[in-house]
Design a protein around this motif. Structure first.
Motif, PDB file in Angstrom:
ATOM      1  N   ASN A  48       2.292  48.442  85.751  1.00  0.00           N
ATOM      2  CA  ASN A  48       1.332  48.787  84.703  1.00  0.00           C
ATOM      3  C   ASN A  48       0.292  47.693  84.459  1.00  0.00           C
ATOM      4  O   ASN A  48      -0.844  47.991  84.065  1.00  0.00           O
ATOM      5  N   MET A  49       0.667  46.440  84.695  1.00  0.00           N
ATOM      6  CA  MET A  49      -0.180  45.321  84.285  1.00  0.00           C
ATOM      7  C   MET A  49      -0.925  44.637  85.430  1.00  0.00           C
ATOM      8  O   MET A  49      -1.903  43.932  85.185  1.00  0.00           O
ATOM      9  N   ALA A  50      -0.466  44.800  86.657  1.00  0.00           N
ATOM     10  CA  ALA A  50      -1.046  44.051  87.780  1.00  0.00           C
ATOM     11  C   ALA A  50      -1.797  44.983  88.718  1.00  0.00           C
ATOM     12  O   ALA A  50      -1.542  46.190  88.778  1.00  0.00           O
ATOM     13  N   ASN A  51      -2.712  44.400  89.457  1.00  0.00           N
ATOM     14  CA  ASN A  51      -3.493  45.136  90.449  1.00  0.00           C
ATOM     15  C   ASN A  51      -2.695  45.223  91.743  1.00  0.00           C
ATOM     16  O   ASN A  51      -2.540  44.226  92.457  1.00  0.00           O
ATOM     17  N   LEU A  52      -2.212  46.422  92.056  1.00  0.00           N
ATOM     18  CA  LEU A  52      -1.388  46.593  93.252  1.00  0.00           C
ATOM     19  C   LEU A  52      -2.215  46.666  94.528  1.00  0.00           C
ATOM     20  O   LEU A  52      -1.660  46.798  95.623  1.00  0.00           O
ATOM     21  N   ALA A  53      -3.554  46.585  94.399  1.00  0.00           N
ATOM     22  CA  ALA A  53      -4.388  46.442  95.593  1.00  0.00           C
ATOM     23  C   ALA A  53      -4.240  45.038  96.161  1.00  0.00           C
ATOM     24  O   ALA A  53      -4.578  44.780  97.313  1.00  0.00           O
ATOM     25  N   SER A  54      -3.738  44.124  95.333  1.00  0.00           N
ATOM     26  CA  SER A  54      -3.524  42.744  95.761  1.00  0.00           C
ATOM     27  C   SER A  54      -2.245  42.641  96.589  1.00  0.00           C
ATOM     28  O   SER A  54      -1.172  43.085  96.158  1.00  0.00           O
ATOM     29  N   GLY A  55      -2.363  42.048  97.763  1.00  0.00           N
ATOM     30  CA  GLY A  55      -1.187  41.855  98.602  1.00  0.00           C
ATOM     31  C   GLY A  55      -0.142  40.996  97.916  1.00  0.00           C
ATOM     32  O   GLY A  55       1.068  41.218  98.073  1.00  0.00           O
ATOM     33  N   PHE A  56      -0.580  40.012  97.134  1.00  0.00           N
ATOM     34  CA  PHE A  56       0.330  39.147  96.395  1.00  0.00           C
ATOM     35  C   PHE A  56       1.230  39.979  95.497  1.00  0.00           C
ATOM     36  O   PHE A  56       2.460  39.836  95.507  1.00  0.00           O
ATOM     37  N   ASN A  57       0.643  40.863  94.723  1.00  0.00           N
ATOM     38  CA  ASN A  57       1.424  41.662  93.778  1.00  0.00           C
ATOM     39  C   ASN A  57       2.323  42.668  94.475  1.00  0.00           C
ATOM     40  O   ASN A  57       3.407  42.983  93.970  1.00  0.00           O
TER      41      ASN A  57
END
Length: 233
Positions: A48-57
């Motif tokens: 809900n809180m993080a950008n899942l387009a980011s490989g890190f996340n």
């Protein structure tokens, strides 16, 4: 800053308190209900809180899901030693995924300060070698798996240190201390299981484990890259 996580923090404190109560009360049956809530709540919050387009996340989320499997397997480890091995493998893969996430931040600027990375390289080298030498004779057939696990978690902590000056200070601190608490939790578990059970071991193991996962997830949500990386982060 961290005020926006207040509601989730209260919820997670409730989940943590329930798990600590189960450990103190030895209410094994309730473990099946409250322990999975640790990683389930963290995964949902990250989604809900993080950008899942980011490989890190994505790596962090995958590590939390593997940790959920690890928690599940360890629930039955007392009845079947194979489940302990399954749990060990699940958490080993989770630490590999955490390491892959942290390495992405290191790649943002390999020339930035390496102080905390070098510090953890020294500390984990000394600690891992000393601790493994201490418990080795108690491990029997698990000597190689435990050695592999200690190597992987050491890499994870070292790479958490190498995030310094590559991400914002808040995210660095949260994940850095989260990684250290993971080492405390896993070392306590290993001593309690292989060497000698000690009073309130479950409280120490679960308390530091839950704090570790919480700090890593909040650190991921708060992450801001200092030096932009090319391509997907």
């Amino acid at each position: 800053m961290l005020k926006r996580h207040a509601l989730f923090t209260v919820l997670f404190l409730f989940i943590s308190g329930a798990n600590i109560f189960v450990e103190l009360d030895a209410a094994t049956g309730l473990n099946l209900f409250v322990k999975p809530l640790i990683c389930i709540s963290l995964a949902i919050y990250l989604l809900n809180m993080a950008n899942l387009a980011s490989g890190f996340n994505r790596f962090i989320l995958a590590a939390i899901i593997l940790s959920l499997f690890g928690d599940f397997f360890l629930l039955f480890a007392a009845d079947n030693s194979s489940f302990f091995m399954f749990g060990l493998i699940a958490f080993l893969i989770a630490h590999v995924l955490y390491s892959m996430a942290f390495f992405r931040d290191f790649k943002n600027d390999p020339q930035a300060s390496k102080f905390f990375g070098h510090l953890m390289l020294f500390f984990m080298g000394v600690f891992s070698l000393s601790f493994y030498t201490w418990i080795r004779d108690y491990l029997d057939d698990l000597r190689i798996p435990v050695m592999a696990y200690m190597f992987v978690i050491s890499i994870m902590v070292i790479l958490a240190g190498y995030r310094y000056h590559r991400v914002n200070l808040l995210s660095f601190r949260l994940i850095y201390f989260g990684a250290i608490f993971f080492v405390i939790s896993d070392s306590s578990l290993a001593y309690n299981k292989f060497v000698e059970p000690f009073p309130y071991s479950g409280v120490l193991i679960m308390g530091t484990y839950m704090l570790a996962q919480y700090l890593i997830v909040i650190g991921a949500v708060e992450r801001v890259v200092v030096v932009p990386a090319t391509g997907d982060r």
